[in-house]
Design a protein around this motif. Structure first.
Motif, PDB file in Angstrom:
ATOM      1  N   GLU A 129      -3.033 -11.494  -4.051  1.00 46.17           N
ATOM      2  CA  GLU A 129      -4.246 -12.093  -4.614  1.00 46.17           C
ATOM      3  C   GLU A 129      -4.165 -13.614  -4.683  1.00 46.17           C
ATOM      4  OE1 GLU A 129      -3.877 -11.899  -9.363  1.00 46.17           O
ATOM      5  OE2 GLU A 129      -3.534  -9.972  -8.406  1.00 46.17           O
ATOM      6  N   VAL A 130      -2.947 -14.156  -4.841  1.00 42.76           N
ATOM      7  CA  VAL A 130      -2.769 -15.605  -4.957  1.00 42.76           C
ATOM      8  C   VAL A 130      -3.167 -16.312  -3.664  1.00 42.76           C
ATOM      9  CG1 VAL A 130      -1.061 -17.432  -5.324  1.00 42.76           C
ATOM     10  CG2 VAL A 130      -0.958 -15.325  -6.679  1.00 42.76           C
ATOM     11  N   PHE A 131      -2.918 -15.680  -2.542  1.00 39.91           N
ATOM     12  CA  PHE A 131      -3.170 -16.287  -1.231  1.00 39.91           C
ATOM     13  C   PHE A 131      -4.536 -15.905  -0.656  1.00 39.91           C
ATOM     14  CE2 PHE A 131       1.321 -15.872  -1.950  1.00 39.91           C
ATOM     15  CZ  PHE A 131       1.856 -17.077  -1.510  1.00 39.91           C
ATOM     16  N   ALA A 132      -5.176 -14.917  -1.264  1.00 38.52           N
ATOM     17  CA  ALA A 132      -6.392 -14.343  -0.683  1.00 38.52           C
ATOM     18  C   ALA A 132      -7.511 -15.356  -0.446  1.00 38.52           C
ATOM     19  CB  ALA A 132      -6.880 -13.179  -1.545  1.00 38.52           C
ATOM     20  N   SER A 163       0.971  -3.287  -2.542  1.00 36.98           N
ATOM     21  CA  SER A 163       1.079  -4.638  -1.997  1.00 36.98           C
ATOM     22  C   SER A 163       0.541  -4.701  -0.570  1.00 36.98           C
ATOM     23  CB  SER A 163       2.531  -5.099  -2.038  1.00 36.98           C
ATOM     24  OG  SER A 163       2.672  -6.381  -1.467  1.00 36.98           O
ATOM     25  N   ILE A 164       0.838  -3.679   0.217  1.00 37.27           N
ATOM     26  CA  ILE A 164       0.334  -3.626   1.599  1.00 37.27           C
ATOM     27  C   ILE A 164      -1.189  -3.532   1.597  1.00 37.27           C
ATOM     28  CG2 ILE A 164       0.310  -2.268   3.727  1.00 37.27           C
ATOM     29  CD1 ILE A 164       3.169  -1.310   2.921  1.00 37.27           C
ATOM     30  N   TYR A 165      -1.714  -2.639   0.757  1.00 35.01           N
ATOM     31  CA  TYR A 165      -3.168  -2.454   0.690  1.00 35.01           C
ATOM     32  C   TYR A 165      -3.847  -3.743   0.234  1.00 35.01           C
ATOM     33  CZ  TYR A 165      -7.701  -0.400  -0.391  1.00 35.01           C
ATOM     34  OH  TYR A 165      -9.045  -0.129  -0.415  1.00 35.01           O
ATOM     35  N   GLU A 166      -3.310  -4.382  -0.803  1.00 35.30           N
ATOM     36  CA  GLU A 166      -3.914  -5.611  -1.317  1.00 35.30           C
ATOM     37  C   GLU A 166      -3.895  -6.714  -0.261  1.00 35.30           C
ATOM     38  OE1 GLU A 166      -2.998  -5.186  -6.127  1.00 35.30           O
ATOM     39  OE2 GLU A 166      -1.762  -6.533  -4.884  1.00 35.30           O
ATOM     40  N   ALA A 167      -2.813  -6.806   0.498  1.00 34.15           N
ATOM     41  CA  ALA A 167      -2.739  -7.834   1.538  1.00 34.15           C
ATOM     42  C   ALA A 167      -3.860  -7.648   2.558  1.00 34.15           C
ATOM     43  CB  ALA A 167      -1.377  -7.793   2.225  1.00 34.15           C
ATOM     44  N   ASP A 169      -6.760  -5.750   2.187  1.00 32.39           N
ATOM     45  CA  ASP A 169      -8.092  -5.764   1.592  1.00 32.39           C
ATOM     46  C   ASP A 169      -8.444  -7.128   1.005  1.00 32.39           C
ATOM     47  OD1 ASP A 169     -10.408  -3.906   0.591  1.00 32.39           O
ATOM     48  OD2 ASP A 169      -9.858  -5.123  -1.140  1.00 32.39           O
ATOM     49  N   PHE A 170      -7.567  -7.719   0.215  1.00 38.82           N
ATOM     50  CA  PHE A 170      -7.862  -8.983  -0.459  1.00 38.82           C
ATOM     51  C   PHE A 170      -7.952 -10.148   0.520  1.00 38.82           C
ATOM     52  CE2 PHE A 170      -5.864  -7.761  -4.851  1.00 38.82           C
ATOM     53  CZ  PHE A 170      -6.689  -6.649  -4.896  1.00 38.82           C
ATOM     54  N   LEU A 171      -7.131 -10.124   1.574  1.00 40.81           N
ATOM     55  CA  LEU A 171      -7.102 -11.230   2.533  1.00 40.81           C
ATOM     56  C   LEU A 171      -8.045 -11.014   3.712  1.00 40.81           C
ATOM     57  CD1 LEU A 171      -4.457 -11.536   0.822  1.00 40.81           C
ATOM     58  CD2 LEU A 171      -3.393 -12.506   2.842  1.00 40.81           C
ATOM     59  N   ASP A 172      -8.816  -9.939   3.663  1.00 40.25           N
ATOM     60  CA  ASP A 172      -9.776  -9.613   4.730  1.00 40.25           C
ATOM     61  C   ASP A 172      -9.108  -9.517   6.096  1.00 40.25           C
ATOM     62  OD1 ASP A 172     -12.046  -9.180   3.291  1.00 40.25           O
ATOM     63  OD2 ASP A 172     -12.938 -11.145   3.649  1.00 40.25           O
ATOM     64  N   LYS A 259      -9.972  -4.554  -7.728  1.00 37.66           N
ATOM     65  CA  LYS A 259     -10.311  -5.101  -6.411  1.00 37.66           C
ATOM     66  C   LYS A 259     -10.883  -6.517  -6.505  1.00 37.66           C
ATOM     67  CE  LYS A 259     -10.861  -1.158  -3.381  1.00 37.66           C
ATOM     68  NZ  LYS A 259     -11.675  -0.597  -2.278  1.00 37.66           N
ATOM     69  N   LEU A 260     -11.449  -6.877  -7.663  1.00 35.50           N
ATOM     70  CA  LEU A 260     -12.017  -8.211  -7.831  1.00 35.50           C
ATOM     71  C   LEU A 260     -10.942  -9.294  -7.940  1.00 35.50           C
ATOM     72  CD1 LEU A 260     -14.987  -7.589 -10.287  1.00 35.50           C
ATOM     73  CD2 LEU A 260     -15.094  -8.045  -7.846  1.00 35.50           C
ATOM     74  N   ARG A 261      -9.695  -8.901  -7.993  1.00 29.66           N
ATOM     75  CA  ARG A 261      -8.621  -9.896  -8.033  1.00 29.66           C
ATOM     76  C   ARG A 261      -8.543 -10.698  -6.742  1.00 29.66           C
ATOM     77  NH1 ARG A 261      -3.759  -6.315 -10.826  1.00 29.66           N
ATOM     78  NH2 ARG A 261      -4.945  -5.667 -12.679  1.00 29.66           N
ATOM     79  N   ARG A 262      -9.214 -10.245  -5.716  1.00 30.13           N
ATOM     80  CA  ARG A 262      -9.288 -10.993  -4.469  1.00 30.13           C
ATOM     81  C   ARG A 262     -10.004 -12.330  -4.657  1.00 30.13           C
ATOM     82  NH1 ARG A 262     -11.766  -8.715   0.123  1.00 30.13           N
ATOM     83  NH2 ARG A 262     -13.162 -10.451   0.546  1.00 30.13           N
TER      84      ARG A 262
END
Length: 429
Positions: A129-132, A163-167, A169-172, A259-262
């Motif tokens: 989320e920090v890099f998204a 972590s894989i999913y967030e990378a 989804d959050f980073l598009d 999911k809004l953490r993106r």
């Protein structure tokens, strides 16, 4: 000045004839001038390396391999907590991304060597989320290839999968973008449990987030094999959420806000658009996404460029609580977790297969790094290397994303791409 020639000589094994293309990583600086000087030094070192190699009579290389560069962002710990998690790192990443965009816009000769963007280092230090926001910004401004190292460092196996999913989804992430390692998506759950034991200690909030992720994945694919876990899963999520935030929300809302953490919290928590514009990292597209996702329906991506986000918005309140130091103390409380409290070994494998299906659908590539994963991961030898599971699962008819082989850091691990392929080949034979 660093002599990059010697690094490249090591990489090329004093011959280089097995190499056609080298992808090198550099840490982007905070000014165009610094970036241009750094890239000039790297390119000069590359050219000098090949001058030396080509002067050797035994060199049989017909042409110089191609070198391209990846802007490499580094995960760092949140050593100075504020009202926003990783506030300083978020700003730093954005500023460095902005410099890369300016170089591209100005058609700087140095920028022509840059073909992609990457983030790595310990996952315990900073989440995707920090890099998204910065990565999505770079994608909008013409950078087309992205890598994010995820699923290597984790407490619970679920955390590695999350972590894989967030990378992604959050980073598009989209077609051809890569996840480095993805160990959690292939490591045998049985082997993981044998390594860590029946019980582990981890942060209460991270366990909550892991379970919320699992709920999302199961409901996304309406997985019949995991329906039996839903009741216990939802009960545990509500229990953990209330113990941290002292409030109860619907499972659907908890899931949405995760999911809004993106979103960039600096944009999300600004009083209004004018206030947001005063920030050095203000970005119109990010404001539009924040406004739409917080103020309108969750799936509405149309921006009407509104000025105010409703302060009474539950989603915004929940996001604030996630960042608030008061609740972070409860979030960071260490608890004992039974590794199979909600999911059995077979259930965890089913979650792995679902995540791999998701990566396959998004056409994401997994970058597997044999020497690195065996030396510092959950493997003691190549006998248990998780690549074999991916091959087995694909042979059984499961959708597995494309997999490529990499070296991770050849200097640290004293390896090269030839060795990595050799390790895999010899074991398969």
């Amino acid at each position: 000045r660093i002599d990059y020639k010697t690094r490249f000589l090591q990489l090329c094994r004093n011959s280089g004839c097995n190499i056609a293309f080298v992808e090198g990583r550099f840490s982007p600086k905070l000014s165009t001038q610094e970036n241009e000087q750094l890239i000039f030094n790297i390119i000069q070192g590359w050219e000098n390396c090949w001058k030396d190699l080509n002067s050797l009579s035994e060199s049989e290389c017909k042409q110089t391999p191609e070198l391209k560069l990846i802007a490499h962002f580094i995960k760092k710990k949140d050593d100075k907590p504020t009202l926003i998690r990783h506030e300083q790192l978020r700003k730093d990443v954005w500023e460095r991304a902005n410099v890369l965009v300016r170089m591209k816009d100005d058609n700087s000769p140095a920028s022509r060597h840059i073909i992609g963007v990457d983030a790595a280092a310990s996952e315990f230090d900073a989440p995707p989320e920090v890099f998204a926001p910065a990565f999505r910004y770079l994608k909008r401004r013409g950078f087309n290839h992205f890598t994010y190292h995820a699923g290597e460092d984790f407490f619970h196996l679920l955390g590695g999968l999350r972590s894989i999913y967030e990378a992604v989804d959050f980073l598009d992430f989209s077609y051809g973008d890569r996840i480095g390692h993805a160990t959690a998506a292939g490591l045998s759950p049985k082997q993981w449990i044998e390594n860590v034991g029946e019980y582990i200690y981890m942060r209460k909030g991270e366990y909550l987030d892991d379970l919320v992720f699992a709920y999302n994945l199961i409901t996304k694919y309406s997985n019949d094999k995991l329906k039996h876990t839903i009741n216990n899963l939802v009960v545990k999520i509500h229990e953990l959420y209330y113990s941290i935030y002292s409030h109860s929300y619907s499972i659907e809302l908890i899931s949405e806000v995760w999911k809004l953490r993106r979103l960039c919290p600096l944009h999300a928590f600004a009083e209004n658009k004018e206030s947001a514009k005063n920030m050095s990292l203000y970005n119109h597209e990010e404001w539009c996404e924040v406004f739409n996702r917080l103020n309108l329906d969750f799936e509405d991506d149309k921006c009407d460029c509104g000025n105010h986000i409703n302060e009474d918005n539950e989603r915004k309140t929940m996001l604030r609580q996630y960042h608030c130091p008061k609740f972070r103390k409860k979030y960071d409380e260490i608890i004992e977790v039974k590794t199979t409290e909600i999911f059995s070994e077979l259930d965890l494998e089913e979650l792995q297969l679902m995540l791999l299906k998701y990566l396959n659908e998004k056409e994401i590539v997994i970058e597997t790094l044999p020497t690195s994963n065996v030396r510092i991961g959950h493997h003691h030898t190549y006998d248990t290397y998780h690549l074999w599971n991916w091959i087995k699962w694909e042979n059984e008819g499961n959708p597995i994303p494309p997999i490529v082989v990499g070296t991770d850091d050849p200097g640290i691990f004293a390896t090269n791409i030839y060795n990595e392929y050799s390790n895999i080949y010899c074991k398969l034979v």
